[in-house]
Design a protein around this motif. Structure first.
Motif, PDB file in Angstrom:
ATOM      1  N   ASN A 192      11.704 -15.017  -3.929  1.00  0.00           N
ATOM      2  CA  ASN A 192      12.669 -14.119  -4.572  1.00  0.00           C
ATOM      3  C   ASN A 192      12.080 -12.736  -4.836  1.00  0.00           C
ATOM      4  N   PHE A 193      10.793 -12.677  -5.151  1.00  0.00           N
ATOM      5  CA  PHE A 193      10.125 -11.414  -5.443  1.00  0.00           C
ATOM      6  C   PHE A 193       9.277 -10.930  -4.267  1.00  0.00           C
ATOM      7  N   GLY A 194       9.512 -11.507  -3.115  1.00  0.00           N
ATOM      8  CA  GLY A 194       8.727 -11.166  -1.931  1.00  0.00           C
ATOM      9  C   GLY A 194       8.839  -9.702  -1.535  1.00  0.00           C
ATOM     10  N   GLY A 195       9.999  -9.092  -1.810  1.00  0.00           N
ATOM     11  CA  GLY A 195      10.203  -7.690  -1.452  1.00  0.00           C
ATOM     12  C   GLY A 195       9.238  -6.769  -2.177  1.00  0.00           C
ATOM     13  N   LEU A 196       8.948  -7.087  -3.432  1.00  0.00           N
ATOM     14  CA  LEU A 196       8.009  -6.265  -4.199  1.00  0.00           C
ATOM     15  C   LEU A 196       6.580  -6.455  -3.701  1.00  0.00           C
ATOM     16  N   ILE A 197       6.279  -7.667  -3.251  1.00  0.00           N
ATOM     17  CA  ILE A 197       4.950  -7.933  -2.696  1.00  0.00           C
ATOM     18  C   ILE A 197       4.743  -7.135  -1.413  1.00  0.00           C
ATOM     19  N   LYS A 198       5.770  -7.103  -0.568  1.00  0.00           N
ATOM     20  CA  LYS A 198       5.683  -6.360   0.692  1.00  0.00           C
ATOM     21  C   LYS A 198       5.586  -4.861   0.462  1.00  0.00           C
ATOM     22  N   ALA A 199       6.234  -4.371  -0.582  1.00  0.00           N
ATOM     23  CA  ALA A 199       6.227  -2.933  -0.861  1.00  0.00           C
ATOM     24  C   ALA A 199       4.827  -2.420  -1.185  1.00  0.00           C
ATOM     25  N   LYS A 200       3.973  -3.295  -1.723  1.00  0.00           N
ATOM     26  CA  LYS A 200       2.578  -2.965  -2.031  1.00  0.00           C
ATOM     27  C   LYS A 200       2.441  -1.777  -2.984  1.00  0.00           C
ATOM     28  N   LYS A 201       3.448  -1.572  -3.819  1.00  0.00           N
ATOM     29  CA  LYS A 201       3.387  -0.481  -4.789  1.00  0.00           C
ATOM     30  C   LYS A 201       3.140  -0.994  -6.210  1.00  0.00           C
ATOM     31  N   ASN A 202       3.153  -2.317  -6.352  1.00  0.00           N
ATOM     32  CA  ASN A 202       3.042  -2.894  -7.682  1.00  0.00           C
ATOM     33  C   ASN A 202       2.074  -4.072  -7.669  1.00  0.00           C
ATOM     34  N   GLU A 203       1.655  -4.445  -8.846  1.00  0.00           N
ATOM     35  CA  GLU A 203       0.800  -5.618  -9.007  1.00  0.00           C
ATOM     36  C   GLU A 203       1.651  -6.745  -9.588  1.00  0.00           C
ATOM     37  N   LEU A 204       1.908  -7.777  -8.782  1.00  0.00           N
ATOM     38  CA  LEU A 204       2.806  -8.862  -9.186  1.00  0.00           C
ATOM     39  C   LEU A 204       2.021 -10.138  -9.458  1.00  0.00           C
TER      40      LEU A 204
END
Length: 322
Positions: free
Chosen positions: A15-27
């Protein structure tokens, strides 16, 4: 931005894979049982998502109250089963996002995070840092290279006594003793950090620190002044007064002149720090602009919480710890 998701959902990573791919945040995804303990150690400005379906139904009201009262963090609610009856109430209590089953299936993308930042009127730390650095004219880590008449970047600490009417009521002689001792105390406390009093008036003034692109001397000096307030009052006990003062911090550019020769300086930075200290800061508080907040070490960031917006800048205030 640091994003912490507390959920035991089987597809939550997807579900949060998009933020991981963006590589702009630490998840980071953690079990729900770790939420309460983890909140205390998260840096200010972190975004927390809590999956209410991963908690017992009886735990949810307390969970929402816990998140709502934590002013230093942003929080969103994950509700795949649609159990939250009043979604609007979440936002009334400070939530910045709500994710139901459909939104989770669609996936959380960077675009959504950008919308949250705009909704909360917060500039992403990486963009803010880059924007600020473009305007830095480094003045160094001491005063050796600073020349009169030239423009540099400095960090500024405004400090001013609060109880003005009480001080004036003491009479001219006592007033002079208290304010002189107060100035001396500030002067001696900032000197080891390369700070020096630049502008001074009856009740306080402006302390200036050289800036080499990474030091945070003004922040350290301000926090020490707040923590040592009772000690300072104890040293002035013979004047029979409990000192209260407010502090404001900012960073910016100005032409440098020697103390006593600053009357002709025209500077938006100086105007901003005086406005923040005299018109926005509350008695006994320590406030800083987002321009200097992004330079604050993570260990110190935890002591600050959002305090609203003033003159186009996000302002942070120090939590009361004594």
């Amino acid at each position: 931005m640091k994003i912490h998701v507390f959920s035991n959902g089987k597809t939550i990573s997807k579900n949060f894979g998009g933020l991981i791919k963006a590589k702009k945040n630490e998840l980071k995804i953690s079990p729900p049982g770790e939420l309460k303990k983890s909140l205390k150690g998260l840096p200010a400005g972190s975004l927390v998502y809590a999956d209410v379906s991963s908690f017992k139904k009886t735990e949810v009201p307390a969970l929402l109250k816990l998140l709502a009262k934590n002013e230093k963090l942003l929080y969103g609610i994950i509700d795949p089963a649609g159990t939250i009856a009043d979604i609007a109430e979440l936002f009334h209590n400070g939530a910045c996002d709500y994710l139901d089953a459909g939104m989770l299936k669609k996936g959380v993308q960077q675009k959504r995070l950008d919308q949250i930042m705009r909704f909360k009127n917060i500039e992403a730390p990486d963009r803010a840092a880059k924007a600020a650095k473009k305007n830095y004219i480094l003045s160094g880590n001491d005063w050796k290279g600073v020349q009169k008449g030239k423009e540099y970047t400095f960090t500024f600490m405004f400090i001013e006594l609060d109880n003005k009417s009480d001080l004036k009521a003491m009479g001219p002689e006592q007033f002079k003793k208290v304010t002189a001792t107060f100035r001396q105390y500030i002067e001696e406390s900032v000197a080891p950090l390369k700070g020096k009093i630049w502008i001074w008036m009856d009740f306080g003034g402006l302390v200036i620190f050289p800036f080499d692109g990474k030091n945070y001397s003004a922040i350290e000096a301000a926090m020490k002044a707040i923590i040592n307030r009772k000690l300072m009052s104890a040293e002035l006990i013979y004047h029979d007064i409990n000192l209260s003062y407010r502090i404001a911090l900012h960073i910016g550019n100005t032409v440098y002149q020697s103390s006593g020769e600053t009357g002709e300086i025209v500077s938006d930075t100086i105007n901003s720090i005086f406005h923040l200290g005299q018109k926005f800061a509350e008695p006994g508080g320590l406030y800083m602009t987002d321009d200097i907040f992004i330079l604050t070490p993570s260990g110190m960031m935890n002591f600050f919480v959002p305090a609203g917006e003033y003159e186009g800048r996000n302002i942070f205030k120090m939590r009361r710890i004594i």
